[in-house]
Design a protein around this motif. Structure first.
Motif, PDB file in Angstrom:
ATOM      1  N   THR A  49      10.212   2.177 -11.172  1.00  0.00           N
ATOM      2  CA  THR A  49      10.441   2.949  -9.957  1.00  0.00           C
ATOM      3  C   THR A  49       9.611   4.241  -9.977  1.00  0.00           C
ATOM      4  O   THR A  49       9.142   4.677 -11.033  1.00  0.00           O
ATOM      5  N   ALA A  50       9.491   4.837  -8.805  1.00  0.00           N
ATOM      6  CA  ALA A  50       8.758   6.095  -8.705  1.00  0.00           C
ATOM      7  C   ALA A  50       9.445   7.190  -9.520  1.00  0.00           C
ATOM      8  O   ALA A  50       8.791   8.067 -10.091  1.00  0.00           O
ATOM      9  N   LEU A  51      10.779   7.124  -9.608  1.00  0.00           N
ATOM     10  CA  LEU A  51      11.521   8.115 -10.398  1.00  0.00           C
ATOM     11  C   LEU A  51      11.147   8.012 -11.874  1.00  0.00           C
ATOM     12  O   LEU A  51      11.000   9.026 -12.559  1.00  0.00           O
ATOM     13  N   VAL A  67      10.594  14.552  -9.260  1.00  0.00           N
ATOM     14  CA  VAL A  67      11.834  13.921  -9.732  1.00  0.00           C
ATOM     15  C   VAL A  67      13.002  14.360  -8.856  1.00  0.00           C
ATOM     16  O   VAL A  67      13.804  13.540  -8.395  1.00  0.00           O
ATOM     17  N   LYS A  68      13.077  15.664  -8.601  1.00  0.00           N
ATOM     18  CA  LYS A  68      14.177  16.193  -7.786  1.00  0.00           C
ATOM     19  C   LYS A  68      14.131  15.642  -6.364  1.00  0.00           C
ATOM     20  O   LYS A  68      15.166  15.274  -5.791  1.00  0.00           O
ATOM     21  N   PRO A 117       0.816  -1.223   0.000  1.00  0.00           N
ATOM     22  CA  PRO A 117       0.000   0.000   0.000  1.00  0.00           C
ATOM     23  C   PRO A 117       0.852   1.276   0.000  1.00  0.00           C
ATOM     24  O   PRO A 117       0.508   2.263  -0.648  1.00  0.00           O
ATOM     25  N   LEU A 118       1.962   1.267   0.743  1.00  0.00           N
ATOM     26  CA  LEU A 118       2.812   2.451   0.796  1.00  0.00           C
ATOM     27  C   LEU A 118       3.500   2.700  -0.549  1.00  0.00           C
ATOM     28  O   LEU A 118       3.606   3.846  -1.010  1.00  0.00           O
ATOM     29  N   ALA A 119       3.965   1.632  -1.173  1.00  0.00           N
ATOM     30  CA  ALA A 119       4.569   1.773  -2.499  1.00  0.00           C
ATOM     31  C   ALA A 119       3.517   2.284  -3.479  1.00  0.00           C
ATOM     32  O   ALA A 119       3.801   3.140  -4.332  1.00  0.00           O
ATOM     33  N   ASN A 120       2.318   1.781  -3.336  1.00  0.00           N
ATOM     34  CA  ASN A 120       1.202   2.217  -4.162  1.00  0.00           C
ATOM     35  C   ASN A 120       0.994   3.725  -4.027  1.00  0.00           C
ATOM     36  O   ASN A 120       0.798   4.447  -5.001  1.00  0.00           O
ATOM     37  N   ALA A 121       1.082   4.210  -2.794  1.00  0.00           N
ATOM     38  CA  ALA A 121       0.899   5.639  -2.538  1.00  0.00           C
ATOM     39  C   ALA A 121       2.050   6.465  -3.121  1.00  0.00           C
ATOM     40  O   ALA A 121       1.837   7.560  -3.652  1.00  0.00           O
ATOM     41  N   VAL A 122       3.263   5.932  -3.062  1.00  0.00           N
ATOM     42  CA  VAL A 122       4.425   6.627  -3.633  1.00  0.00           C
ATOM     43  C   VAL A 122       4.270   6.757  -5.147  1.00  0.00           C
ATOM     44  O   VAL A 122       4.500   7.827  -5.724  1.00  0.00           O
ATOM     45  N   PHE A 123       3.874   5.667  -5.790  1.00  0.00           N
ATOM     46  CA  PHE A 123       3.663   5.694  -7.239  1.00  0.00           C
ATOM     47  C   PHE A 123       2.554   6.683  -7.615  1.00  0.00           C
ATOM     48  O   PHE A 123       2.666   7.413  -8.597  1.00  0.00           O
ATOM     49  N   TRP A 124       1.505   6.691  -6.831  1.00  0.00           N
ATOM     50  CA  TRP A 124       0.385   7.598  -7.102  1.00  0.00           C
ATOM     51  C   TRP A 124       0.845   9.053  -7.006  1.00  0.00           C
ATOM     52  O   TRP A 124       0.528   9.877  -7.867  1.00  0.00           O
TER      53      TRP A 124
END
Length: 305
Positions: A45-47, A59-60, A8-15
């Motif tokens: 990755t989120a980047l 991005v930064k 869920p946390l990774a999901n939130a980071v991607f969002w």
């Protein structure tokens, strides 16, 4: 992106990365409960997501939080690849400031430069070339950045690549040159630029067809006009036919007239001895051939029927 989230946390980071929600992204990363390099099952990755989506601040932030700039997902793509594809030149600059490399390839051989060229991202192409991108990069099928730009009709990018040393006649593995591809697709401005920069007007593919043959077959009048300025071959080609045969087969009156006006021989038989007059009888039976074609030529050029 088709993201396969792991937590869920990774999901939130991607969002947050996709939507450009910097505040949420910072909150999540600063919590210490999710890594800046969290990734889905494809290695996205989120980047990469933020770079693709064009969110500079996100991005930064990810970079400052330690995200791996040159990480490759399963397909081989990096954050630089995605930013280049989408034309986010400010993000491309930022990635270079923190050590992005132009050398990583996707599984089909694609690089940041090939994809930027394909999509006509001229500002990105300029930045990539200034930061060491190889103008001779090729996909696995041999297509260069110049070939891809020619295929898509991106004149500005073509000029940039040629000025940086791109080989104007470098074909794909199947023998298709940039000029041939541009002619087939009707990109007359591209054809003009390539010819002026030394493209071989009579370069043929493995099937023996030239740029003019394909332009005649497709009825691309403006392309035909550009090619005729460089005195291409109007005689028998390696495929056993002529450009005039191609124009007649397409049933395109203007293409026929342009070629006749350039002194194409209407009585020249092809390799299997089917001449222009035989073609006339055959093609007259096809519905798509304009019946006025041959009568117009008769009155204009006094050809015997």
């Amino acid at each position: 992106f088709t993201l396969q989230k792991e937590t869920p946390l990774a999901n939130a980071v991607f969002w947050a990365a996709r939507k450009g929600n910097l505040a949420l992204l910072q909150l999540l990363l600063n919590s210490g409960r999710v890594d800046a390099d969290c990734r889905d099952s494809y290695g996205t990755t989120a980047l990469m997501v933020a770079s693709y989506s064009g969110h500079y601040d996100c991005v930064k932030e990810l970079i400052m939080q330690g995200a791996d700039i040159n990480y490759q997902r399963e397909t081989g793509s990096t954050a630089l690849f995605f930013a280049s594809q989408q034309g986010h030149h400010d993000i491309v600059k930022l990635l270079f400031e923190f050590g992005a490399s132009t050398e990583f390839q996707t599984k089909d051989g694609g690089t940041a430069l090939t994809v930027a060229s394909q999509y006509g991202r001229s500002k990105v192409v300029d930045i990539l070339l200034k930061n060491g991108a190889n103008v001779h990069d090729q996909l696995n099928d041999g297509a260069t950045s110049l070939f891809l730009a020619a295929q898509e009709g991106h004149v500005t990018v073509i000029r940039q690549l040629l000025s940086s040393g791109a080989k104007v006649n470098q074909p794909r593995e199947d023998g298709t040159a940039p000029l041939w591809m541009a002619a087939q697709l009707g990109h007359s401005e591209v054809v003009k630029v390539l010819l002026l920069r030394g493209a071989d007007r009579d370069a043929d593919r493995q099937d023996g067809t030239t740029a003019l043959f394909k332009a005649a077959l497709k009825g691309h009048h403006s392309v035909i006009e550009e090619l005729l300025k460089f005195s291409p071959s109007l005689g028998l080609l390696k495929n056993g036919s002529t450009v005039l045969h191609a124009a007649v087969l397409s049933g395109n009156l203007q293409a026929v007239l342009l070629l006749l006006g350039a002194n194409a021989d209407p009585m020249l038989p092809n390799k299997v001895n089917i001449d222009y007059m035989d073609l006339k009888d055959r093609m007259r039976k096809k519905k798509h051939l304009n019946r006025l074609l041959f009568s117009y030529i008769l009155h204009t050029f006094y050809l015997p029927f």
